[in-house]
Design a protein around this motif. Structure first.
Motif, short mmCIF file in Angstrom:
data_model
loop_
_atom_site.label_atom_id
_atom_site.label_comp_id
_atom_site.label_asym_id
_atom_site.label_seq_id
_atom_site.Cartn_x
_atom_site.Cartn_y
_atom_site.Cartn_z
N SER A 120 0.70 -1.20 -0.06
CA SER A 120 0.06 0.04 0.01
C SER A 120 1.00 1.20 -0.05
O SER A 120 1.72 1.15 0.80
N TYR A 121 0.52 2.27 -0.84
CA TYR A 121 1.22 3.48 -0.85
C TYR A 121 -0.10 4.69 -0.36
O TYR A 121 -0.98 4.88 -1.17
N ARG A 122 0.82 5.63 -0.04
CA ARG A 122 -0.15 6.91 0.48
C ARG A 122 0.41 8.17 -0.46
O ARG A 122 1.63 8.57 -0.28
N LEU A 123 -0.43 8.76 -0.88
CA LEU A 123 -0.13 10.10 -1.81
C LEU A 123 -0.38 11.23 -0.71
O LEU A 123 -1.95 11.38 -0.37
N ASP A 124 0.14 12.39 -0.46
CA ASP A 124 -0.17 13.20 0.06
C ASP A 124 0.13 14.55 -0.54
O ASP A 124 1.38 14.72 -1.17
N VAL A 125 -0.74 15.72 -0.74
CA VAL A 125 -0.53 16.75 -1.53
C VAL A 125 -0.82 17.97 -0.76
O VAL A 125 -1.96 18.06 -0.24
N SER A 126 0.03 18.86 -0.72
CA SER A 126 -0.38 20.44 -0.12
C SER A 126 -0.02 21.41 -1.13
O SER A 126 0.96 21.58 -1.75
N MET A 127 -1.24 22.38 -1.54
CA MET A 127 -1.27 23.19 -2.73
C MET A 127 -1.83 24.44 -2.33
O MET A 127 -2.96 24.43 -2.01
N PRO A 128 -1.23 25.56 -2.35
CA PRO A 128 -1.79 26.91 -2.30
C PRO A 128 -2.89 27.04 -3.58
O PRO A 128 -2.52 27.03 -4.46
N ILE A 129 -4.18 27.52 -2.94
CA ILE A 129 -5.03 27.61 -4.03
C ILE A 129 -5.91 28.90 -3.50
O ILE A 129 -6.68 29.03 -2.60
N GLU A 130 -5.71 30.26 -4.23
CA GLU A 130 -6.51 31.19 -3.95
C GLU A 130 -6.43 31.74 -2.65
O GLU A 130 -7.42 32.07 -1.91
N GLY A 131 -5.27 31.71 -2.14
CA GLY A 131 -4.64 32.30 -0.79
C GLY A 131 -4.90 31.44 0.31
O GLY A 131 -4.48 31.69 1.61
N LYS A 132 -5.42 30.19 0.17
CA LYS A 132 -5.34 29.03 1.13
C LYS A 132 -4.66 27.71 0.80
O LYS A 132 -4.33 27.75 -0.52
N VAL A 133 -4.35 27.20 1.86
CA VAL A 133 -3.32 25.89 1.52
C VAL A 133 -4.51 24.72 1.61
O VAL A 133 -5.04 24.54 2.63
N ALA A 134 -4.86 24.02 0.53
CA ALA A 134 -5.46 22.86 0.46
C ALA A 134 -4.69 21.81 0.55
O ALA A 134 -3.37 21.70 0.25
N ASN A 135 -5.35 20.58 1.19
CA ASN A 135 -4.40 19.28 1.45
C ASN A 135 -5.42 18.10 0.96
O ASN A 135 -6.66 18.43 1.27
N ALA A 136 -4.76 17.12 0.42
CA ALA A 136 -5.30 15.97 -0.14
C ALA A 136 -4.46 14.69 0.35
O ALA A 136 -3.26 14.81 0.05
N SER A 137 -5.07 13.69 0.38
CA SER A 137 -4.30 12.46 0.64
C SER A 137 -5.06 11.12 0.12
O SER A 137 -6.57 11.37 0.11
N ALA A 138 -4.42 10.14 -0.29
CA ALA A 138 -5.13 9.02 -0.75
C ALA A 138 -4.42 7.78 -0.79
O ALA A 138 -3.08 7.92 -0.66
N ILE A 139 -4.92 6.47 -0.50
CA ILE A 139 -4.26 5.23 -0.49
C ILE A 139 -4.51 4.21 -1.52
O ILE A 139 -5.84 4.23 -1.63
N THR A 140 -3.59 3.57 -2.18
CA THR A 140 -3.73 2.55 -3.12
C THR A 140 -3.13 1.37 -2.71
O THR A 140 -2.01 1.24 -1.97
N HIS A 141 -3.84 0.27 -2.90
CA HIS A 141 -3.15 -1.21 -2.70
C HIS A 141 -2.80 -1.80 -4.01
O HIS A 141 -3.91 -2.00 -4.84
N VAL A 142 -1.71 -1.92 -3.96
CA VAL A 142 -1.35 -2.30 -5.28
C VAL A 142 -1.69 -4.08 -5.78
O VAL A 142 -1.29 -4.71 -4.80
#
Length: 308
Positions: A120-142
């Protein structure tokens, strides 16, 4: 598929109304989101993971970038069992004027992490959008190892070839299944997608030469899939139909044995309206401020030829 994906992900969120489909196109329903298009391939390093953003439907995309702050966007992939983490590097055109999704991606440029079957692998993303920091994550099982192209009945066929009894022949792949996988997709890529190779006497649609000049890339890429196959090891069959073959010459067939995330997304991303008219979102396996997909697959390839 990329064209359909962009049509899906760029608009604002859909809102349902009982008994009839209603889309709110005002900014009142718009929420800034990270758009993720990520697929890990077993036994390979991390390739192209596209990270962009969504827009309200009234946005002027000619004046806006798919990524606002590249230098402040952080994308990591973590091997869940060990905690081993790699920070992905941005790749894109010099300057940020291009709006082609394929031009922007994050990758493990040093191949520091090879994706392993069954992990299993987890993706984490932090990105500024329109003056705020958005955060997202997801896990996949290969998916587990095992999927492979065992045979194909013909390496080459004349276009819409018939046998001695007049039966139409077609390419058929025999697949060895991976344990736990019940969805297999084949991408069909013409290797010589030029006007001189285009099949003009197409049996399924009338092709306008003038329009075809601008649409060669779309004709060059098609997809077939099978679903709900047994999840035990064994054989399944994938047919490559003639309506997916628009050119004479060589084709590369790539078979993906998809994990649950990728399979669910592919089955739902262009089916967002129910029979009663209500809208619903496709399957997103993204937690936090994200939409799109993060999945994995086992892959095998084979080549075929369509002769004149």
């Amino acid at each position: 598929m990329n064209k359909k994906l962009m049509l899906l992900l760029l608009p604002a969120l859909l809102i349902s109304a009982c008994g009839k489909g209603v889309v709110d196109v005002t900014r009142q329903s718009y929420e800034p989101k990270i758009v993720i298009e990520g697929l890990l391939i077993a036994a390979r390093p991390i390739g192209k993971i596209h990270i962009t953003r969504n827009f309200p439907v009234d946005a002027n995309l000619r004046t806006m970038s798919l990524i606002e702050h590249v230098e402040e966007t952080i994308v990591t992939v973590t091997e869940v069992a060990t905690g081993r983490k790699v920070t992905l590097e941005f790749r894109g055109p010099s300057g940020f004027g291009s709006h082609q999704l394929k031009d922007y991606y994050w990758t493990d440029s040093e191949a520091a992490l090879i994706i392993e079957h069954g992990k299993s692998y987890r993706l984490d993303v932090s990105m500024p959008i329109e003056g705020k920091v958005a955060n997202a994550s997801a896990i996949t099982h290969v998916p587990e190892a095992g999927m492979a192209i065992k045979t194909i009945n013909y390496n080459s066929l004349p276009y819409r070839a018939e046998d001695e009894s007049g039966e139409l022949q077609q390419f058929t792949i025999t697949l060895q299944r991976s344990p736990g996988v019940n969805f297999y997709m084949t991408t069909i890529e013409a290797q010589n997608a030029v006007l001189d190779s285009l099949i003009l006497d197409n049996a399924f649609e009338e092709i306008d030469i003038e329009e075809a000049i601008d649409d060669l890339d779309e004709y060059a890429y098609e997809v077939e899939w099978i679903q709900n196959t047994p999840t035990t090891p064994g054989e399944s069959f994938m047919h490559i139909y003639w309506n997916a073959l628009y050119f004479y010459g060589d084709y590369k067939l790539t078979v993906f044995g998809a994990d649950y995330n990728y399979a669910q997304f592919l089955q739902t991303y262009d089916e967002v309206q129910e029979m009663d008219g209500n809208f619903h979102e496709p399957y997103f396996n993204i937690d936090g401020d994200g939409i799109g997909y993060f999945g994995s697959a086992v892959v095998d390839t084979i080549n075929i030829n369509v002769s004149r």
